[in-house]
Each structure stands twice: as structure tokens, then as C-alpha cells.
Motif scaffolding. Structure first.
Motif, mmCIF file in Angstrom:
data_model
loop_
_atom_site.group_PDB
_atom_site.id
_atom_site.type_symbol
_atom_site.label_atom_id
_atom_site.label_comp_id
_atom_site.label_asym_id
_atom_site.label_seq_id
_atom_site.Cartn_x
_atom_site.Cartn_y
_atom_site.Cartn_z
ATOM 1 N N GLU A 237 28.179 56.995 55.193
ATOM 2 C CA GLU A 237 28.194 56.438 56.544
ATOM 3 C C GLU A 237 28.041 57.582 57.538
ATOM 4 O O GLU A 237 28.538 58.696 57.307
ATOM 5 C CB GLU A 237 29.488 55.682 56.820
ATOM 6 C CG GLU A 237 29.539 55.125 58.247
ATOM 7 C CD GLU A 237 30.607 54.080 58.456
ATOM 8 O OE1 GLU A 237 31.080 53.959 59.597
ATOM 9 O OE2 GLU A 237 30.960 53.371 57.490
ATOM 10 N N ILE A 238 27.371 57.304 58.658
ATOM 11 C CA ILE A 238 27.130 58.318 59.689
ATOM 12 C C ILE A 238 27.433 57.741 61.061
ATOM 13 O O ILE A 238 27.482 56.527 61.256
ATOM 14 C CB ILE A 238 25.677 58.827 59.658
ATOM 15 C CG1 ILE A 238 24.714 57.655 59.903
ATOM 16 C CG2 ILE A 238 25.363 59.522 58.337
ATOM 17 C CD1 ILE A 238 23.300 58.069 60.247
ATOM 18 N N THR A 241 24.295 58.960 66.150
ATOM 19 C CA THR A 241 23.310 59.995 66.500
ATOM 20 C C THR A 241 23.119 61.041 65.399
ATOM 21 O O THR A 241 22.462 62.056 65.620
ATOM 22 C CB THR A 241 23.748 60.713 67.790
ATOM 23 O OG1 THR A 241 25.000 61.386 67.560
ATOM 24 C CG2 THR A 241 23.919 59.721 68.934
ATOM 25 N N GLN A 242 23.685 60.791 64.216
ATOM 26 C CA GLN A 242 23.707 61.834 63.195
ATOM 27 C C GLN A 242 22.671 61.658 62.085
ATOM 28 O O GLN A 242 22.615 62.476 61.162
ATOM 29 C CB GLN A 242 25.110 61.912 62.577
ATOM 30 C CG GLN A 242 26.173 62.349 63.569
ATOM 31 C CD GLN A 242 27.583 62.218 63.019
ATOM 32 O OE1 GLN A 242 27.885 61.295 62.261
ATOM 33 N NE2 GLN A 242 28.461 63.140 63.392
ATOM 34 N N GLY A 243 21.864 60.628 62.165
ATOM 35 C CA GLY A 243 20.936 60.322 61.085
ATOM 36 C C GLY A 243 20.016 61.469 60.715
ATOM 37 O O GLY A 243 19.919 61.866 59.540
ATOM 38 N N ARG A 244 19.343 62.022 61.684
ATOM 39 C CA ARG A 244 18.369 63.081 61.409
ATOM 40 C C ARG A 244 19.048 64.323 60.824
ATOM 41 O O ARG A 244 18.552 64.925 59.863
ATOM 42 C CB ARG A 244 17.630 63.450 62.695
ATOM 43 C CG ARG A 244 16.551 64.513 62.515
ATOM 44 C CD ARG A 244 15.807 64.766 63.813
ATOM 45 N NE ARG A 244 15.118 63.563 64.272
ATOM 46 C CZ ARG A 244 14.415 63.491 65.401
ATOM 47 N NH1 ARG A 244 14.333 64.551 66.199
ATOM 48 N NH2 ARG A 244 13.818 62.369 65.745
ATOM 49 N N ASP A 245 20.201 64.693 61.371
ATOM 50 C CA ASP A 245 20.896 65.883 60.891
ATOM 51 C C ASP A 245 21.387 65.712 59.455
ATOM 52 O O ASP A 245 21.275 66.628 58.631
ATOM 53 C CB ASP A 245 22.085 66.207 61.804
ATOM 54 C CG ASP A 245 21.663 66.702 63.173
ATOM 55 O OD1 ASP A 245 20.576 67.294 63.274
ATOM 56 O OD2 ASP A 245 22.417 66.482 64.140
ATOM 57 N N VAL A 246 21.948 64.540 59.148
ATOM 58 C CA VAL A 246 22.465 64.318 57.799
ATOM 59 C C VAL A 246 21.316 64.227 56.795
ATOM 60 O O VAL A 246 21.417 64.753 55.677
ATOM 61 C CB VAL A 246 23.354 63.058 57.760
ATOM 62 C CG1 VAL A 246 23.792 62.758 56.330
ATOM 63 C CG2 VAL A 246 24.585 63.252 58.649
ATOM 64 N N ARG A 268 23.374 53.789 60.485
ATOM 65 C CA ARG A 268 24.720 53.745 59.933
ATOM 66 C C ARG A 268 24.852 54.383 58.553
ATOM 67 O O ARG A 268 25.923 54.858 58.182
ATOM 68 C CB ARG A 268 25.200 52.292 59.850
ATOM 69 C CG ARG A 268 26.655 52.114 59.493
ATOM 70 C CD ARG A 268 27.551 52.792 60.509
ATOM 71 N NE ARG A 268 27.311 52.284 61.841
ATOM 72 C CZ ARG A 268 27.668 52.903 62.964
ATOM 73 N NH1 ARG A 268 28.291 54.070 62.906
ATOM 74 N NH2 ARG A 268 27.401 52.381 64.156
ATOM 75 N N VAL A 269 23.780 54.407 57.773
ATOM 76 C CA VAL A 269 23.880 54.879 56.384
ATOM 77 C C VAL A 269 22.721 55.795 56.064
ATOM 78 O O VAL A 269 21.562 55.515 56.404
ATOM 79 C CB VAL A 269 23.869 53.696 55.388
ATOM 80 C CG1 VAL A 269 23.919 54.204 53.944
ATOM 81 C CG2 VAL A 269 25.031 52.749 55.662
ATOM 82 N N VAL A 270 23.032 56.918 55.419
ATOM 83 C CA VAL A 270 22.011 57.787 54.826
ATOM 84 C C VAL A 270 22.203 57.747 53.314
ATOM 85 O O VAL A 270 23.328 57.916 52.822
ATOM 86 C CB VAL A 270 22.088 59.229 55.352
ATOM 87 C CG1 VAL A 270 21.174 60.154 54.544
ATOM 88 C CG2 VAL A 270 21.693 59.270 56.826
#
Length: 277
Positions: A237-238, A241-246, A268-270
Motif C-alpha cells: 500500500e502507498i 503521491t508515492q506511486g512513482r517513487d515506490v 493505492r497499491v504497487v
């Protein structure tokens, strides 16, 4: 006083405290005080409330007016259609996290071994074990108090989960899995003070993810491949705004890295599959 009169009082008190959903919360609190299902209140608006229940309702009402989360006051919350006990020792399960559970179940192989990192209330581990009874589910957390809650939720829902206490993968030694899921702390430390008042009742260790909110993702991305079997999957879960970084953190060690949205349309999920050695 009657049910109707007490509900009006509850709405007034919660409105003055700027509590979201004051009517619904008042109904839940009065139902708790009366030890009756909330829907029964709608059929008994003119009934007199016993003085003991009236006192109990006002005590619960004062806690909610202080912005203590309703779930902590009632001690329960639902997740993936299942009941869960909650306390201030664990993060309250949220609907958004159901998207993580769904994406994880999509890639879980038959008789697969699963690890839920930072299990908290045990919501993910218990939901997966309940949905896929062939799976061999483990879960870990650094907090012994959280693990106590998680164990009670496994028992409540009649599932078998192996629990471990420790810091991320240190808790499970050299064990390997076919699927690792985690809803790790991901709020930047500097943002904690500005969160909704109710959220600040939740355990800081379940929220604070370091200066940029990515500390746990860095560790998991690096260490997870050592604990994944061939073709094993990692689902995280993220924050919005964290999708690209994760995704970038996973890229060196994972193939098929994809971003998935929750029912509200938020990232929400990577998810990624470990690269072959």
C-alpha cells in the motif's frame, strides 16, 4: 429521556466539536450504551432510556467529542467483510486497504506461503487466510501489543496465522514466501501534526515513514527479494503521491511493477514480481 431526545443531544454535542457524521456517530454510541443493534433505535425513538444507559451514552459521547475515533470507542471495525477488534495499539483498518488485499489475492498461487509485514490488527493476514484457506499465512509486527490484537482477530475469525515479533524481515529469519504484503508506515514525519485529529490517536509507529515517508519502502524493496521464492510477488500500500517513487524503488529487483488504484480512484497499491536470480 427518550431515544430521540438523546440522539438530538448527541448530534448537538458532536456538531459543536466539529466531529464528522455527528448523527451516525450518535446512533452508534447510543446503540452501544443500550447494547442493542443501531437499527433498533430507528424503531424505538419514543422509548425511555434507562438512567444507567443515559450516563454511559454521555461518557461515550464525551470521548467522541474529544475526537477519539469511533472505532476505538466501540472496539471494533470491519474489513473485507470480517469483524476486527481494534485498540489504540493498532491502526484502524480502512476500506482503501481492501484494494491491497484484492491485488494480493490475484497473484497468490495455490497453497502459497504469505507474509504480512507490519500486520497491526492482522487485517490483511486474517482476510487472506479467510479467503484462501489453502494459503499458509504468516504475519509480523514490532509491537507485542499489536500482535496481541492480531492474534485475537485470527481467533475471532477462525483462521490460522503464524505470528512473529520483530523488525520487518528480522522477525522471520531466513523463511521465504510466495507473496509478501505490507501496509507500512508511509506518512512523512513532518506531516503527522497536520493529520485529522482522529488519526493522531493512532499509534505513531504505524504512521511515521521517515522524512519523506519512504523509509520502510526502501528497506522492503531491498530485503524482500531475499525472502521471496521464485516468481514471488510483493504488494505494497502507498500514499496518494508515492506511486512513482515506490515503483522506482522496486524496479532494480522486480519485474512487472504496476500501480493500482483504490475504489476512490486514488493510487493505492504497487505490485511487482521478483526478478529471477
Amino acid at each position: 429521556m427518550t431515544v430521540r431526545e438523546l440522539l438530538r443531544e448527541g448530534v448537538r454535542v458532536l456538531n459543536e466539536a466539529c466531529v464528522p457524521s455527528p448523527k451516525l456517530d450518535s446512533e452508534f454510541l447510543l446503540a452501544e450504551a443500550l447494547k442493542t443493534p443501531r437499527l433498533n433505535l430507528l424503531l424505538s425513538q419514543s422509548d425511555e432510556v434507562p438512567s444507567s444507559a443515559e450516563e454511559s451514552f454521555r461518557a461515550l459521547l464525551n470521548r467522541r467529542a474529544g475526537r477519539e475515533p469511533l472505532q476505538y470507542i466501540l472496539g471494533t471495525e470491519s474489513f473485507f467483510g470480517l469483524p476486527f477488534r481494534v485498540s489504540p495499539h493498532v491502526l484502524i483498518p480502512r476500506d482503501d486497504t481492501e484494494s491491497l488485499c484484492e491485488r494480493a489475492l490475484e497473484v497468490l498461487k495455490q497453497n502459497g506461503a504469505v507474509l504480512d509485514l507490519c500486520t497491526g490488527s492482522g487485517a490483511l493476514a486474517v482476510a487472506i487466510a479467510h479467503t484462501r484457506q489453502d494459503a499458509r499465512v504468516s504475519a509480523c509486527d514490532l509491537s507485542p501489543d499489536a500482535l496481541s490484537v492480531a492474534r485475537s482477530n485470527a481467533a475471532l475469525n477462525g483462521v490460522s496465522v503464524q505470528f512473529y515479533e520483530g523488525d520487518l524481515f528480522a522477525a522471520v529469519g531466513e523463511k521465504t514466501f510466495d507473496l509478501i504484503v505490507s501496509n507500512p508506515p508511509y506518512i512523512p514525519d513532518g506531516d503527522i501534526a497536520s493529520l485529522q485529529e482522529e488519526v493522531r490517536f493512532e499509534p505513531r509507529m504505524a504512521l511515521a515513514g521517515g522524512g519523506d515517508g519512504l523509509d520502510f519502502y526502501r528497506r522492503i524493496a531491498k530485503e524482500a527479494p531475499l525472502h521471496l521464492n521464485e516468481n514471488g510477488w510483493l504488494c505494497l500500500e502507498i500514499g496518494d503521491t508515492q506511486g512513482r517513487d515506490v515503483m522506482a524503488l522496486l524496479a532494480p529487483h522486480f519485474d512487472s511493477v504496476t500501480l493500482h488504484h483504490d475504489l476512490s480512484g486514488h493510487p493505492r497499491v504497487v505490485r511487482g514480481r521478483v526478478k529471477k536470480a
